[in-house]
Design an enzyme around this catalytic site. Structure first.
Site, PDB file in Angstrom:
ATOM      1  N   HIS A 165      33.805  35.954  37.409  1.00  0.00           N
ATOM      2  CA  HIS A 165      33.244  36.376  38.700  1.00  0.00           C
ATOM      3  C   HIS A 165      31.953  35.643  39.059  1.00  0.00           C
ATOM      4  CE1 HIS A 165      36.415  39.124  39.076  1.00  0.00           C
ATOM      5  NE2 HIS A 165      35.894  40.191  38.520  1.00  0.00           N
ATOM      6  N   HIS A 223      35.226  43.594  45.278  1.00  0.00           N
ATOM      7  CA  HIS A 223      35.587  44.283  44.040  1.00  0.00           C
ATOM      8  C   HIS A 223      35.455  45.801  44.188  1.00  0.00           C
ATOM      9  CE1 HIS A 223      36.277  44.804  39.776  1.00  0.00           C
ATOM     10  NE2 HIS A 223      36.253  43.490  39.557  1.00  0.00           N
ATOM     11  N   GLU A 234      42.074  43.182  44.101  1.00  0.00           N
ATOM     12  CA  GLU A 234      41.240  42.049  44.481  1.00  0.00           C
ATOM     13  C   GLU A 234      42.085  40.867  44.956  1.00  0.00           C
ATOM     14  OE1 GLU A 234      38.538  41.343  41.015  1.00  0.00           O
ATOM     15  OE2 GLU A 234      39.680  43.071  40.262  1.00  0.00           O
TER      16      GLU A 234
END
Length: 330
Positions: free
Chosen positions: A111, A181, A296
């Protein structure tokens, strides 16, 4: 402030350790969705919708203060970048050279690195009753990624839907992959595990991964596996996997429903994949295992190391765009 049933709140949520204010911005109005967004991480903090049982409730997880948000490693509600999901070993080839980015997840980049977009303070570009635009400039070398990248996220409420529109430009060849998220619990934030939620994913294939979440190199059929979510199924299995969504362009990726509250959210996006994460590693002071499910839309994990998959490469003069829509019904 509420005027004629419309909410346009702009308040201070808290302060960062360096004293900068974190703003809480609200868009939308009853009877439709009302969304609270933090400038810290361009984060969806709370999202209120009415269920089929007639009750309005917050259906996403969120932290109550800045300190808890900064201490968390669960990315709750945040805008993820520069690159959503994992990059194997934190390195990839780009333009004939090896790029090394910061790692923090089993030796991989996750991420965007340990200091990703989800913990940055974003600027407010505009804020109206039903729309909010935030921006962020990521400098050259940020977490090891090349190029100055300028990012915008627009949140927009229309009818019974919330749209999240992301864009980015760069001054040098780089890779970009953004997502949101949010963790969903349609029984209400803090209502317990999501095991009885029903999830359908519009995918015939998924991406097998190794022990650290890195793809093994190919997609496989969901048929005959726990990954076959082509029809709604209870969330009894644990997932942290990419699903290869059928079709192209803006299309439905998934549908999540709660029998308890008679509420459904459909996830629409233009991205090739959908990471489904059932929150099995949630272990913070506020949320325990499976307190919410993250859906996601994004590029496939480790795409910078898979030239055969949709490309994450962004060149100067190009604009990265991604759209996510949450469509609610009861």
């Amino acid at each position: 402030m509420i005027e004629n049933g419309r909410v346009t709140t702009h308040a201070v949520f808290g302060q960062l350790p360096d004293g900068r204010d974190v703003q809480l911005l609200t868009i939308g109005s009853e009877p439709g969705p009302v969304v609270e967004v933090l400038t810290l991480g361009a984060t969806v903090h709370r999202l209120f919708v009415r269920g089929g049982d007639g009750v309005r409730r917050n259906v996403v997880l969120g932290h109550p203060d800045v300190a808890e948000r900064l201490a968390s490693s669960d990315y709750i509600g945040g805008t993820i970048g520069r690159y959503a999901n994992r990059i194997a070993g934190g390195h990839f080839e780009l333009g004939g050279r090896t790029v090394e980015v910061r790692t923090h997840d089993g030796g991989n980049s996750l991420h965007g690195g340990p200091d990703g977009f989800d913990v940055r303070l974003w600027d407010v570009v505009s804020h109206a009753a039903d729309e909010l635009v935030l921006s962020l400039v990521s400098p050259d070398g940020d977490q090891g990624f090349p190029g100055v990248v300028s990012v915008k996220v627009r949140y927009r409420v229309t009818g019974n839907a919330v749209a999240v529109e992301m864009s980015a430009t760069t001054d040098a060849t780089t890779v970009v992959g953004l997502t949101n998220h949010a963790y969903w619990n349609l029984d209400g934030e803090g209502a317990g595990p999501i095991d009885d939620h029903l999830l359908a994913v519009d995918a015939d294939e998924y991406t097998p991964v190794g022990a650290t979440g890195i793809p093994l190199g190919e997609h496989k059929s969901v048929a005959g596996t726990p990954f076959d979510l082509r029809s709604p199924a209870p969330l009894r299995a644990g997932f942290d996997h990419n699903f290869v969504v059928r079709g192209e362009g803006l299309r439905r990726h998934a549908s999540l429903s709660s029998p308890r509250t008679a509420m459904t959210v459909e996830m629409w996006s233009d991205q090739p994949g959908l990471q489904v994460y059932t929150g099995d590693m949630l272990d913070g002071p506020r949320y325990q295992r499976r307190a919410g499910v993250a859906l996601e839309p994004q590029l496939f994990p480790d795409s910078p190391n898979h030239p055969e998959w949709p490309s994450p490469v962004l060149e100067p003069g190009e604009t990265y765009r991604s759209t996510i829509e949450w469509r609610f019904s009861s």
